[in-house]
Scaffold this active site. Structure first.
Site, PDB file in Angstrom:
ATOM      1  N   GLU A 152     -10.762  -1.198  -4.227  1.00 36.66           N
ATOM      2  CA  GLU A 152     -10.134  -0.600  -3.047  1.00 36.66           C
ATOM      3  C   GLU A 152      -8.917   0.218  -3.479  1.00 36.66           C
ATOM      4  O   GLU A 152      -8.635   0.347  -4.674  1.00 36.66           O
ATOM      5  CB  GLU A 152      -9.729  -1.689  -2.041  1.00 36.66           C
ATOM      6  CG  GLU A 152      -8.681  -2.655  -2.570  1.00 36.66           C
ATOM      7  CD  GLU A 152      -8.281  -3.750  -1.581  1.00 36.66           C
ATOM      8  OE1 GLU A 152      -9.031  -4.025  -0.622  1.00 36.66           O
ATOM      9  OE2 GLU A 152      -7.206  -4.346  -1.775  1.00 36.66           O
ATOM     10  N   ASP A 209       0.823  -1.225   0.000  1.00 36.07           N
ATOM     11  CA  ASP A 209       0.000   0.000   0.000  1.00 36.07           C
ATOM     12  C   ASP A 209       0.854   1.273   0.000  1.00 36.07           C
ATOM     13  O   ASP A 209       0.657   2.162   0.829  1.00 36.07           O
ATOM     14  CB  ASP A 209      -0.926   0.037   1.231  1.00 36.07           C
ATOM     15  CG  ASP A 209      -1.672  -1.259   1.450  1.00 36.07           C
ATOM     16  OD1 ASP A 209      -1.857  -2.014   0.476  1.00 36.07           O
ATOM     17  OD2 ASP A 209      -2.088  -1.516   2.590  1.00 36.07           O
TER      18      ASP A 209
END
Ligand SMILES: *[C@@H]1O[C@H](CO)[C@@H](O)[C@H](O)[C@H]1NC(C)=O
Length: 324
Positions: free
Chosen positions: A198, A33
């Site tokens: 996402e 991420d």
């Protein structure tokens, strides 16, 4: 002629050695991420640590491998102590904030989006807790700014097991109003393993705006990037003002699997747009700390749309962002 030749060769070498280069990965472990911001001479890199919020900074991408690192936030509150994911450093109203996801120790059903507030400088000022943004399950929050108005985009569960993207207008840098659905997994390549949207991230060029996002389940090699294009007018909270690209834009290649959860950042001179993403060497995908961080320059097509290209094999020497 001979001396001139030597002189030109020397100048050529000098030129070559002054062009900044780097190799991927930028972070070999716990590189999930990733988010990069370039500000005032430094890149600031954040990735998921599961335990805290950590800033790493360096003057070059290559330098991030050994950049100075500090923990800027850690929380003992049982409701948000743990499973700390997807931190992003953003500047709103001349103040730096870190938006992140956290929950309790027991399970992942209580993941919420939170924010800590820093000061006028991302490195020199301390951060303190500033609030919870999503009342319900909400992860991977990011900021979208259109016409001077800020929106919070995050991954939500409007129906069980159907991870979608929600958008809410920000009522302040630390609070949001009601949400609307921005995108849900609708195409086959968004539903491999499990239906997932996402890791949203805004991409700007001139007056044009896109939102990149990650689709499909991370424990598959189909975890990959898609793109929503803003039509240029109308309420950004109305999904009819966005067009979803029918094909993924960045997928597994050259031994990089599950290329996703990216962020876009600008080169030091402001001339180039870069994509920082994570991937894994595990051909069936990966959702844990084995994922590494990598970066690649974004190219632009003649029609003004972004071309993310394909991830190169790790270890390939690449030219760094312009202005390094
Ligand atoms: C914006 O898009 C144009 C092509 O339309 C491209 O030449 C330019 O480099 C892009 N700007 C950035 C900062 O990437």
């Amino acid at each position: 002629m001979y001396l001139l030749g030597i002189l030109l060769t020397t100048l050529g070498l000098l030129h070559l050695t002054t062009a900044a280069t780097f190799t991927n990965p930028l972070r070999a472990r716990d590189g999930s991420d990733p988010h990069i911001v370039h500000h005032d001479g430094y890149y600031y890199l954040m990735t998921t640590t599961w335990t805290d919020l950590r800033l790493t900074r360096a003057k070059t991408l290559e330098g991030l491998k050994t950049g100075e690192t500090k923990v800027v936030w850690m929380d003992n509150n049982a409701a948000r102590c743990c499973n700390v994911w997807a931190p992003e450093l953003h500047k709103l109203d001349n103040t730096w904030y870190i938006y992140y996801t956290a929950g309790n120790r027991q399970n992942l059903d209580n993941q919420r989006s939170h924010v800590v507030r820093g000061g006028a400088h991302p490195w020199n000022n301390p951060f303190s807790y500033a609030g919870q943004l999503t009342p319900e399950w909400g992860i991977d929050g990011t900021i979208l700014t259109i016409a001077g108005k800020n929106y919070f985009i995050y991954s939500c569960l409007p129906r069980p097991q159907w991870q979608s993207l929600c958008i809410a207008a920000m009522t302040s840098p630390t609070s949001i109003g009601g949400w609307k659905l921005l995108s849900e997994p609708s195409l086959a390549w968004e539903k491999v393993g499990s239906p997932v949207n996402e890791g949203a991230t805004a991409l700007y060029n001139g007056t044009r705006v896109w939102v990149g996002y990650s689709a499909s389940y991370c424990w598959t090699d189909s975890y990959q990037l898609g793109l929503l294009a803003y039509k240029g007018t109308g309420d950004p909270m109305d999904r009819n003002n966005w067009v979803k690209g029918q094909q993924p834009v960045f997928s597994s290649s050259e031994g990089n699997y599950g290329t996703g959860h990216n962020a876009f950042f600008t080169s030091p001179d402001g001339k180039e747009t870069w994509n920082v993403y994570h991937a894994t060497t595990v051909s069936t995908g990966n959702c844990d700390g084995n994922r590494y961080t990598a970066a690649k320059k974004v190219e632009w097509r003649a029609d003004g749309t972004p071309d993310l290209g394909r991830a190169e094999r790790t270890g390939t020497r690449l030219v760094g962002p312009s202005g390094e």
